[in-house]
Design a protein around this motif. Structure first.
Motif, mmCIF file in Angstrom:
data_model
loop_
_atom_site.group_PDB
_atom_site.id
_atom_site.type_symbol
_atom_site.label_atom_id
_atom_site.label_comp_id
_atom_site.label_asym_id
_atom_site.label_seq_id
_atom_site.Cartn_x
_atom_site.Cartn_y
_atom_site.Cartn_z
ATOM 1 N N LYS A 35 0.814 -1.234 0.000
ATOM 2 C CA LYS A 35 0.000 0.000 0.000
ATOM 3 C C LYS A 35 0.835 1.266 0.000
ATOM 4 N N MET A 36 2.131 1.150 0.309
ATOM 5 C CA MET A 36 3.002 2.326 0.318
ATOM 6 C C MET A 36 3.794 2.474 -0.984
ATOM 7 N N ALA A 37 3.506 1.629 -1.970
ATOM 8 C CA ALA A 37 4.252 1.711 -3.238
ATOM 9 C C ALA A 37 3.838 2.940 -4.040
ATOM 10 N N ARG A 38 4.787 3.459 -4.836
ATOM 11 C CA ARG A 38 4.481 4.567 -5.757
ATOM 12 C C ARG A 38 5.114 4.278 -7.112
ATOM 13 N N PHE A 39 4.379 4.648 -8.160
ATOM 14 C CA PHE A 39 4.816 4.389 -9.528
ATOM 15 C C PHE A 39 4.975 5.724 -10.261
ATOM 16 N N CYS A 40 6.022 5.810 -11.083
ATOM 17 C CA CYS A 40 6.280 7.104 -11.729
ATOM 18 C C CYS A 40 7.180 6.937 -12.945
ATOM 19 N N PHE A 41 6.903 7.739 -13.978
ATOM 20 C CA PHE A 41 7.827 7.896 -15.099
ATOM 21 C C PHE A 41 8.353 9.334 -15.078
ATOM 22 N N PRO A 42 9.482 9.599 -14.422
ATOM 23 C CA PRO A 42 9.970 10.984 -14.324
ATOM 24 C C PRO A 42 10.879 11.404 -15.482
ATOM 25 N N GLU A 43 10.934 10.606 -16.545
ATOM 26 C CA GLU A 43 11.954 10.826 -17.576
ATOM 27 C C GLU A 43 11.877 12.178 -18.269
ATOM 28 N N LEU A 44 10.667 12.733 -18.417
ATOM 29 C CA LEU A 44 10.561 13.995 -19.164
ATOM 30 C C LEU A 44 11.364 15.115 -18.517
ATOM 31 N N ARG A 45 11.552 15.041 -17.218
ATOM 32 C CA ARG A 45 12.339 16.087 -16.543
ATOM 33 C C ARG A 45 13.795 16.062 -17.006
ATOM 34 N N LEU A 46 14.204 14.913 -17.557
ATOM 35 C CA LEU A 46 15.578 14.778 -18.053
ATOM 36 C C LEU A 46 15.658 15.030 -19.549
ATOM 37 N N GLY A 47 14.527 15.376 -20.143
ATOM 38 C CA GLY A 47 14.520 15.572 -21.595
ATOM 39 C C GLY A 47 14.466 14.254 -22.343
ATOM 40 N N LEU A 48 14.030 13.200 -21.661
ATOM 41 C CA LEU A 48 13.995 11.861 -22.255
ATOM 42 C C LEU A 48 12.609 11.246 -22.138
ATOM 43 N N ILE A 49 12.453 10.095 -22.789
ATOM 44 C CA ILE A 49 11.291 9.245 -22.550
ATOM 45 C C ILE A 49 11.810 7.980 -21.856
ATOM 46 N N GLY A 73 4.457 13.367 -15.410
ATOM 47 C CA GLY A 73 5.584 12.874 -14.612
ATOM 48 C C GLY A 73 5.235 12.687 -13.147
ATOM 49 N N ARG A 74 3.932 12.734 -12.826
ATOM 50 C CA ARG A 74 3.569 12.598 -11.406
ATOM 51 C C ARG A 74 3.689 11.137 -10.981
ATOM 52 N N SER A 75 3.868 10.938 -9.699
ATOM 53 C CA SER A 75 3.867 9.571 -9.195
ATOM 54 C C SER A 75 2.472 9.267 -8.663
ATOM 55 N N ILE A 76 2.069 8.021 -8.809
ATOM 56 C CA ILE A 76 0.752 7.617 -8.286
ATOM 57 C C ILE A 76 0.958 6.529 -7.239
ATOM 58 N N ASN A 77 0.044 6.508 -6.274
ATOM 59 C CA ASN A 77 0.176 5.500 -5.211
ATOM 60 C C ASN A 77 -0.450 4.177 -5.653
ATOM 61 N N ALA A 78 -0.288 3.175 -4.814
ATOM 62 C CA ALA A 78 -0.723 1.826 -5.178
ATOM 63 C C ALA A 78 -2.234 1.722 -5.343
ATOM 64 N N THR A 79 -2.971 2.470 -4.544
ATOM 65 C CA THR A 79 -4.433 2.422 -4.634
ATOM 66 C C THR A 79 -4.895 2.941 -5.991
ATOM 67 N N LYS A 80 -4.297 4.064 -6.411
ATOM 68 C CA LYS A 80 -4.613 4.616 -7.727
ATOM 69 C C LYS A 80 -4.166 3.641 -8.819
ATOM 70 N N ALA A 81 -2.965 3.064 -8.634
ATOM 71 C CA ALA A 81 -2.440 2.132 -9.634
ATOM 72 C C ALA A 81 -3.355 0.923 -9.785
ATOM 73 N N VAL A 141 -2.052 -2.372 -11.095
ATOM 74 C CA VAL A 141 -1.758 -3.293 -9.986
ATOM 75 C C VAL A 141 -2.911 -4.277 -9.855
ATOM 76 N N SER A 142 -2.569 -5.556 -9.778
ATOM 77 C CA SER A 142 -3.653 -6.542 -9.687
ATOM 78 C C SER A 142 -4.031 -6.858 -8.240
ATOM 79 N N GLN A 143 -3.067 -6.802 -7.326
ATOM 80 C CA GLN A 143 -3.406 -7.070 -5.931
ATOM 81 C C GLN A 143 -2.652 -6.113 -5.011
ATOM 82 N N LEU A 144 -3.373 -5.649 -3.973
ATOM 83 C CA LEU A 144 -2.766 -4.777 -2.964
ATOM 84 C C LEU A 144 -2.432 -5.588 -1.718
ATOM 85 N N ALA A 145 -1.305 -5.249 -1.107
ATOM 86 C CA ALA A 145 -0.903 -5.932 0.126
ATOM 87 C C ALA A 145 -0.707 -4.903 1.234
#
Lengths: 267, 80
Positions: free
Chosen positions: A137-151, A176-184, A190-194
């Motif tokens: 439940k404390m996991a976070r997912f994010c693609f921050p690459e755009l801040r580096l000028g990348l994908i 580039g925002r991060s989302i928490n496990a509930t949102k994911a 995410v298929s299952q939350l722990a």
């Protein structure tokens, strides 16, 4: 090789389940050594896939599953070569990690990423090669690459597009925002939350359940459901390498490496 | 509807519990990075706990640059 204890990762085959543990300080940043050891795993997988029915990838590090590519290593190497000359080495790294990702993605085993804490960038892309993502439940997912000028360069966009709606991919990539496990879980990632600290245990329960199924049938079902988007993956490498030669990348990487910002991982 | 003061109070309680800091030593205008002694990854943990506690989504960029509990509470309030 049924067990391996490496510098950045280890694995063990136990009761028909391979457990691949990531353990590079501080947060499983994926650099050259991790890639080499992932390649060792891919070699071992050729044999292990006949002996196991499931694979769990998890992290032993407190901060999370993985903070992504080792940007300090990338910056240092590119700086040594000169950014204008670094593209071939970057492309070679990407080609190699795509081979690893494609093997795990297409593995006849049912694969589970057991995620806690940060699951960012290249770490997120590693989780996305798995069939199922279980999250603390404390996991976070994010693609921050755009801040580096990348994908993302490890296959993240094509795999996320394969698995989720395009609108979700745009939200994650373009903000580039991060989302928490509930949102994911709400968006289908995410298929299952722990509960906190329990994700590996939950993944092991599922791996145990998978033993009840015929391995060949599970493999056929997976192959039917989960085609690998080869053309888009190759295109992603080209786009990444093209962007890497732009001045924004050197500036973005330098800013990251030199940052004393409280949240340097975020855009 | 929660007031800003109620939100601040809940944030302080949550932060003191999670980071094992005496609740009585925390004030709304404290710099929480300094007061809690946390780094960027721990700050993400705090963000996740706040999102879970208040059932809101807080994009990282909305709280980037925020360092005191009161402003953090205002950001949460705008999402409730």
């Amino acid at each position: 090789m049924q067990t391996y204890k490496g510098d950045t990762l280890s694995w063990e085959l136990k009761d028909g389940c391979i457990e691949l543990a990531l353990h590079r300080e501080p947060a499983n940043e994926i650099g050259t050594r991790t890639l080499e050891e992932l390649e060792f795993f891919v070699d071992a997988h050729e044999t292990l896939k006949h002996e196991a029915h499931a694979l769990i990838i998890y992290s032993q590090m407190k901060h999370g599953f993985s903070a992504g590519a080792d940007l300090r290593d990338l910056y240092t190497q590119a700086k040594e070569l000169g950014f204008e000359n670094a593209e071939p080495r970057v492309r070679d790294f990407l080609n190699r990690i795509h081979v690893v990702a494609n093997v795990i993605d297409a593995s006849p085993l049912t694969t589970i990423a057991a995620v806690h804490g940060v699951c960012f960038g290249g770490g997120f892309e590693l989780a996305l090669v798995c069939d199922l993502i279980f999250a603390d439940k404390m996991a976070r997912f994010c693609f921050p690459e755009l801040r580096l000028g990348l994908i993302p360069g490890f296959g993240g966009i094509p795999r996320l597009k394969r698995d989720l709606g395009n609108a979700v991919v745009r939200d994650l990539l373009l903000t580039g925002r991060s989302i928490n496990a509930t949102k994911a879980q709400a968006v289908g990632l995410v298929s299952q939350l722990a509960a906190e600290g329990e994700v590996l245990k939950v993944a092991r329960f599922t791996a145990s359940q998978l033993k009840k199924f015929d391995r060949a049938t599970s493999a056929v079902a997976k192959q039917f459901l989960k085609p690998i988007p080869h053309a888009e993956l190759r295109q992603e490498i080209d786009i990444f390498c093209d962007l890497f030669t732009k001045p924004a990348v050197e500036a973005g990487l330098r800013k990251f490496v030199e940052s004393t910002d409280a949240l340097p991982y975020l855009p | 509807m929660k007031t800003t003061e109620q939100i601040i109070d809940e944030i302080l309680t949550l932060a003191s519990t999670h980071f094992n800091v005496d609740r009585a030593t925390l004030s709304p205008d404290d710099d929480f990075f300094k007061k809690l002694g946390i780094d960027s990854l721990q700050a993400l943990g705090l963000l996740t706990r706040l999102e879970n506690h208040f059932s809101v989504e807080l994009p990282d960029y909305e709280v980037q640059g925020v360092s005191d509990f009161r402003t953090l509470a205002e950001r949460i309030e705008s999402r409730l």
